[in-house]
Design an enzyme around this catalytic site. Structure first.
Site, short mmCIF file in Angstrom:
data_model
loop_
_atom_site.label_atom_id
_atom_site.label_comp_id
_atom_site.label_asym_id
_atom_site.label_seq_id
_atom_site.Cartn_x
_atom_site.Cartn_y
_atom_site.Cartn_z
N ALA A 10 21.26 -38.04 -9.40
CA ALA A 10 21.10 -39.49 -9.47
C ALA A 10 19.78 -39.96 -8.84
O ALA A 10 19.10 -40.82 -9.39
CB ALA A 10 22.28 -40.17 -8.79
N PHE A 48 29.65 -36.89 -3.81
CA PHE A 48 29.84 -38.33 -3.92
C PHE A 48 31.32 -38.62 -4.24
O PHE A 48 32.02 -37.75 -4.75
CB PHE A 48 28.92 -38.91 -5.01
CG PHE A 48 29.03 -40.40 -5.12
CD1 PHE A 48 28.63 -41.20 -4.07
CD2 PHE A 48 29.57 -41.00 -6.24
CE1 PHE A 48 28.77 -42.59 -4.14
CE2 PHE A 48 29.70 -42.38 -6.33
CZ PHE A 48 29.30 -43.18 -5.27
N ASP A 49 31.79 -39.83 -3.95
CA ASP A 49 33.23 -40.08 -4.07
C ASP A 49 33.78 -39.91 -5.49
O ASP A 49 34.86 -39.34 -5.66
CB ASP A 49 33.64 -41.43 -3.46
CG ASP A 49 32.99 -42.63 -4.11
OD1 ASP A 49 31.98 -42.45 -4.82
OD2 ASP A 49 33.47 -43.76 -3.89
N ASP A 67 23.57 -32.76 -8.87
CA ASP A 67 23.91 -34.17 -9.09
C ASP A 67 22.62 -34.93 -8.79
O ASP A 67 22.23 -35.10 -7.64
CB ASP A 67 25.06 -34.58 -8.16
CG ASP A 67 25.38 -36.06 -8.26
OD1 ASP A 67 24.57 -36.81 -8.84
OD2 ASP A 67 26.43 -36.48 -7.74
N HIS A 79 38.79 -47.21 -2.03
CA HIS A 79 37.99 -48.27 -1.42
C HIS A 79 37.61 -49.38 -2.41
O HIS A 79 37.35 -50.50 -2.02
CB HIS A 79 36.75 -47.70 -0.71
CG HIS A 79 35.64 -47.24 -1.59
ND1 HIS A 79 34.32 -47.50 -1.33
CD2 HIS A 79 35.65 -46.55 -2.75
CE1 HIS A 79 33.56 -46.98 -2.27
NE2 HIS A 79 34.34 -46.39 -3.14
N TYR A 103 24.45 -44.12 -35.96
CA TYR A 103 25.55 -43.37 -35.31
C TYR A 103 25.11 -41.94 -35.01
O TYR A 103 25.37 -41.41 -33.93
CB TYR A 103 26.78 -43.35 -36.22
CG TYR A 103 28.01 -42.81 -35.53
CD1 TYR A 103 28.92 -43.68 -34.92
CD2 TYR A 103 28.27 -41.45 -35.48
CE1 TYR A 103 30.05 -43.20 -34.28
CE2 TYR A 103 29.40 -40.96 -34.83
CZ TYR A 103 30.28 -41.84 -34.24
OH TYR A 103 31.39 -41.35 -33.59
N LYS A 129 20.35 -45.09 -11.21
CA LYS A 129 19.58 -45.04 -9.97
C LYS A 129 18.10 -44.81 -10.32
O LYS A 129 17.39 -45.73 -10.68
CB LYS A 129 20.11 -43.93 -9.05
CG LYS A 129 21.40 -44.30 -8.32
CD LYS A 129 22.61 -44.07 -9.14
CE LYS A 129 23.88 -44.19 -8.35
NZ LYS A 129 25.06 -44.10 -9.21
N1 F0G Z 1 26.53 -39.12 -7.92
C1 F0G Z 1 25.94 -39.81 -6.94
C2 F0G Z 1 25.15 -39.09 -5.90
C3 F0G Z 1 26.09 -41.18 -6.89
O1 F0G Z 1 25.52 -41.86 -5.89
C4 F0G Z 1 26.85 -41.83 -7.89
C5 F0G Z 1 27.02 -43.27 -7.87
C6 F0G Z 1 27.42 -41.07 -8.90
C7 F0G Z 1 27.23 -39.71 -8.89
C8 F0G Z 1 28.22 -41.69 -10.01
O2 F0G Z 1 27.41 -42.35 -10.87
O3 F0G Z 1 28.07 -44.76 -10.71
O4 F0G Z 1 26.77 -43.91 -12.64
O5 F0G Z 1 29.13 -43.33 -12.40
N2 F0G Z 1 26.75 -43.97 -6.90
C9 F0G Z 1 26.81 -45.40 -6.78
C10 F0G Z 1 26.53 -45.77 -5.35
C11 F0G Z 1 27.99 -46.05 -7.35
O6 F0G Z 1 26.72 -46.95 -5.02
O7 F0G Z 1 26.08 -44.94 -4.58
P1 F0G Z 1 27.87 -43.66 -11.70
#
Ligand code: F0G
Length: 458
Positions: free
Chosen positions: A217, A124-125, A215, A450, A72, A258
């Site tokens: 990813a 990102f969304d 960000d 979406h 833990y 990613k």
């Molecule tokens: N930031 C970016 C640029 C992303 O592309 C994503 C996720 C996230 C943050 C959020 O990360 O999914 O681990 O919670 N993108 C995926 C996509 C879902 O299909 O582009 P997460």
């Protein structure tokens, strides 16, 4: 002759996928309310809905999982991950989270308050969702050229530094939670951000007394583009380039699903100890104790290994090379694809593909549904459905780019699969004049709609 570039790995395990018939798919997509997220994965032949968490782990990652320490507190897996993060990003402090949006949730709980502004390139969304959920505003300062799908620019993911400075000038520093730059810029087509741009954003952050977060990813793919396209970087290694990118920031959020090639995981990196301590409270509340966050020990082990595999140059060559292979095929067939090709996906310009479908009938979604029915290929709409309604006026937002994205999982498909995908899209392209109607919304969630939206044919 020059030897062709090949994947720097061979395949040790396979997973069968099954082709269905057009009639079956036509029925399934109706049952799914024309939302591709509602399909069962067995109903999909080639799944390009995302490159997130869909990659194939290596034998080294799988064996690292066996050595996971599930304590833990103070697990060795935590320290292993901490070392990898320190070596690659330079950050002394980090918090593990279960994925990228969880990192956003924890970080934004510490720095975003009602009425705040978060300027950056196309958020990102989920990032925008977490900002708007806190009654703050994400201001998109992406360079204008990003919305021209055919203009060639090496760094179409960049922030327009003038637009950014206008925002920073307009609001008092305490209203700016941070500048947030997404590398690569997913929503603008997987386009990279240059080192020069990051340096410029750093200068503005200092001038206006605010923080800069990345960000990250797809940070390794971004570093690869810098190596290939930015003067002065061709002789540098990915590790060195990534280190310089992060050196201009105060911290990072990471969706490890990613570029770290794991199926689940994320983290936040911090330079500032005080902010790390502030965020720690939220991490414990939302994710877990600081030495595991949202991950088990084995996941942290696989992630530590994956971070190194993700910055391997020959891997990146084959990964981004495969995306370009698919892009070139599509282009050869006359399909309107976004150029230059992105790092993780090929984006198709739905407005150009289906010019007769009005924006109110969601041409991107219409195209994604047709491609699924044609060949069982699942893509995702990156357009008006994903953009959600304006949080204040509740009107639909119609972004300049209405696209679909075919995202390539890492180390999963072969170029034969790419040939198949290109042929499917070509068949739809050849019958595009017969696609005359799009969709209307039956039901939708107030935010991130979406994922769950229900649609019917107009
Ligand atoms: N930031 C970016 C640029 C992303 O592309 C994503 C996720 C996230 C943050 C959020 O990360 O999914 O681990 O919670 N993108 C995926 C996509 C879902 O299909 O582009 P997460």
């Amino acid at each position: 002759m020059d030897l062709p570039f090949t994947e720097p790995f061979k395949i040790k395990m396979v997973e069968n996928i099954y082709k269905s018939t057009k009639d079956q798919r036509d029925k399934w997509i109706r049952e799914a309310s024309f939302n591709l997220f509602n399909l069962r994965s067995e109903q999909v032949f080639i799944d390009l809905i995302t490159d997130s968490g869909t990659g194939a782990m290596s034998d080294k990652q799988w064996s690292a999982m066996m050595l996971g320490d599930e304590s833990y507190a103070g697990a060795s897996s935590y320290y292993k991950l901490k070392e990898a993060i320190k070596e690659i990003t330079g950050f002394n402090y980090f918090l593990p989270t279960h994925q990228g949006r969880a990192a956003e949730n924890v970080l934004f709980s510490a720095i975003v308050k009602e009425g705040d502004i978060v300027p950056g390139n196309s958020h990102f969304d989920t990032t925008k969702g977490h900002i708007e959920f806190r009654k703050a505003r994400a201001v998109d300062c992406t360079v204008g050229i990003a919305s021209d799908t055919t203009a060639w620019d090496p760094f179409k993911g960049n922030v327009d530094l003038e637009k950014l400075e206008d925002v920073l000038k307009k609001y008092p520093a305490e209203k700016i939670s941070c500048i947030l730059i997404t590398i690569t810029n997913n929503s603008a087509g997987g386009q990279p951000v240059s080192m020069e741009n990051l340096r410029g954003a750093r200068k503005l952050a200092d001038k206006y007394g605010t923080r800069l977060f990345l960000d990250s990813a797809r940070f390794a793919e971004n570093a690869w583009f810098i190596k290939k396209r930015e003067p002065g970087y061709s002789d540098k290694g990915i590790l060195e380039i990534a280190g310089e990118m992060f050196s201009y920031s105060d911290g990072m959020t990471m969706s490890s699903k990613k570029d770290a090639i794991v199926n689940m995981g994320g983290f936040i990196g911090f330079r500032d100890e005080e902010l790390f301590h502030k965020a720690t409270t939220y991490n414990i509340m939302f994710e877990g104790f600081i030495t595991y966050g949202g991950m088990s020990g084995r996941d942290m082990n696989a992630l530590a290994q994956g971070l190194y595999e993700g910055i391997d140059l020959s891997y990146l060559e084959s990964r981004i090379g495969q995306v370009a292979y698919l892009g070139r095929k599509m282009k050869e067939y006359g399909i309107p694809v976004l150029e230059p090709f992105g790092g993780h996906a090929i984006f198709i310009d739905a407005k150009k593909f289906l010019p007769e479908i009005p924006k109110e009938e969601f041409p991107g979604q219409t195209l994604a549904v047709e491609i699924y029915i044609e060949g069982g290929v699942r893509s995702v709409e990156i357009g008006a459905l994903m953009a959600d309604r304006d949080p204040v006026t509740r009107e639909n937002r119609y972004p300049e780019l209405e696209m679909i994205r075919l995202a390539l999982p890492r180390r999963v498909f072969t170029n034969n699969h790419m040939d198949y995908v290109a042929a499917v899209v070509r068949n739809v392209f050849e019958r595009r004049d017969n696609i005359k109607k799009g969709f209307r919304i039956l039901r939708e969630a107030p935010i991130l709609r979406h994922f769950t939206v229900g649609l019917e044919r107009v």
